[in-house]
Structures are given as structure tokens and as C-alpha cells.
Design a protein around this motif. Structure first.
Motif, mmCIF file in Angstrom:
data_model
loop_
_atom_site.group_PDB
_atom_site.id
_atom_site.type_symbol
_atom_site.label_atom_id
_atom_site.label_comp_id
_atom_site.label_asym_id
_atom_site.label_seq_id
_atom_site.Cartn_x
_atom_site.Cartn_y
_atom_site.Cartn_z
ATOM 1 N N GLU A 113 14.936 -2.054 8.050
ATOM 2 C CA GLU A 113 13.529 -2.451 8.115
ATOM 3 C C GLU A 113 12.640 -1.441 7.392
ATOM 4 O O GLU A 113 11.685 -1.827 6.699
ATOM 5 N N LEU A 114 12.955 -0.158 7.528
ATOM 6 C CA LEU A 114 12.190 0.865 6.818
ATOM 7 C C LEU A 114 12.372 0.728 5.305
ATOM 8 O O LEU A 114 11.409 0.862 4.537
ATOM 9 N N LEU A 151 5.869 -1.857 0.063
ATOM 10 C CA LEU A 151 4.764 -0.958 -0.261
ATOM 11 C C LEU A 151 4.825 -0.485 -1.714
ATOM 12 O O LEU A 151 3.793 -0.354 -2.380
ATOM 13 N N GLU A 152 6.031 -0.260 -2.230
ATOM 14 C CA GLU A 152 6.168 0.124 -3.638
ATOM 15 C C GLU A 152 5.701 -1.007 -4.554
ATOM 16 O O GLU A 152 5.055 -0.757 -5.579
ATOM 17 N N PHE A 186 -10.365 0.456 3.732
ATOM 18 C CA PHE A 186 -9.255 -0.056 2.946
ATOM 19 C C PHE A 186 -8.420 -1.077 3.697
ATOM 20 O O PHE A 186 -7.315 -1.402 3.294
ATOM 21 N N GLY A 187 -8.926 -1.595 4.788
ATOM 22 C CA GLY A 187 -8.316 -2.705 5.505
ATOM 23 C C GLY A 187 -6.912 -2.442 5.993
ATOM 24 O O GLY A 187 -6.643 -1.471 6.687
ATOM 25 N N ALA A 188 -5.992 -3.319 5.610
ATOM 26 C CA ALA A 188 -4.625 -3.279 6.110
ATOM 27 C C ALA A 188 -3.919 -1.975 5.761
ATOM 28 O O ALA A 188 -3.109 -1.483 6.547
ATOM 29 N N ALA A 189 -4.224 -1.389 4.605
ATOM 30 C CA ALA A 189 -3.585 -0.128 4.235
ATOM 31 C C ALA A 189 -3.925 0.961 5.240
ATOM 32 O O ALA A 189 -3.079 1.780 5.592
ATOM 33 N N SER A 190 -5.159 0.970 5.708
ATOM 34 C CA SER A 190 -5.553 1.953 6.712
ATOM 35 C C SER A 190 -4.833 1.703 8.033
ATOM 36 O O SER A 190 -4.433 2.643 8.720
ATOM 37 N N LEU A 191 -4.655 0.441 8.377
ATOM 38 C CA LEU A 191 -3.957 0.108 9.620
ATOM 39 C C LEU A 191 -2.484 0.500 9.550
ATOM 40 O O LEU A 191 -1.914 0.977 10.531
#
Length: 95
Positions: A34-35, A42-43, A16-21
Motif C-alpha cells: 500500500e505504501l 504521489l510521484e 493546498f487542499g488534499a495535499a495538506s491533508l
């Protein structure tokens, strides 16, 4: 937490590329602002994926209606790689 201490995702999740990272990244250095910004980003991505999934499901239903395949059919489609000696596809339900 050190990178070596974090659990590694299974190989199936690494596609899943970047999502996995992102799931492996330490959040310790982020401020509250920042959070919050990261959460909003992400939403928005979840909304984009949900909309794309709905569109893909609609296309699939239309194709199944056109070709006469019922969505509840348990018969998996035959692909060029199917046949004797071909390993089973781990992402396709086995009958």
C-alpha cells in the motif's frame, strides 16, 4: 502517533487542499504494498504538477514578452486591491 501529537501545518500550507491533508495522515496502518502504491500515485501527481508548472511558466514568459515586462522586473503589478489602507499581500514580494 495521535492526531493531537502531530505538528499542525501553518495556515499558508492549508490552502493546498488534499495535499495538506495527506501530510497529516498517519501511515502506520499501511502495508508495504500500500505504501508503494501510494508513493507511485504521489510521484505521478508530482509529474502532473511539474508539467502544469512548466506550461504556466511558458505562458507567463510569453505574456511578459508580449506586454514588454522583463522577468527580472522588481516592480510588482498593481491590482484592484492595492492602495492606501490595503494590507500587503503576504505572497507577493515587497519592494
Amino acid at each position: 502517533m495521535d492526531d493531537d501529537e502531530r505538528p499542525r501545518p501553518p495556515a499558508s500550507e492549508q490552502k493546498f487542499g488534499a495535499a495538506s491533508l495527506l501530510s497529516q495522515e498517519s501511515l502506520d496502518s499501511y502495508s508495504l504494498d500500500e505504501l508503494d502504491a501510494r508513493k507511485a500515485l504521489l510521484e505521478n501527481e508530482i509529474s502532473r504538477i511539474t508539467a502544469h508548472r512548466a506550461q504556466a511558466a511558458s505562458h507567463r514568459i510569453a505574456a511578459e514578452a508580449l506586454f514588454g515586462k522583463s522577468p527580472a522586473s522588481a516592480t510588482p503589478p498593481v491590482t484592484a486591491g492595492d492602495g492606501p489602507g490595503t494590507p500587503p499581500d503576504p505572497f507577493r514580494p515587497q519592494s
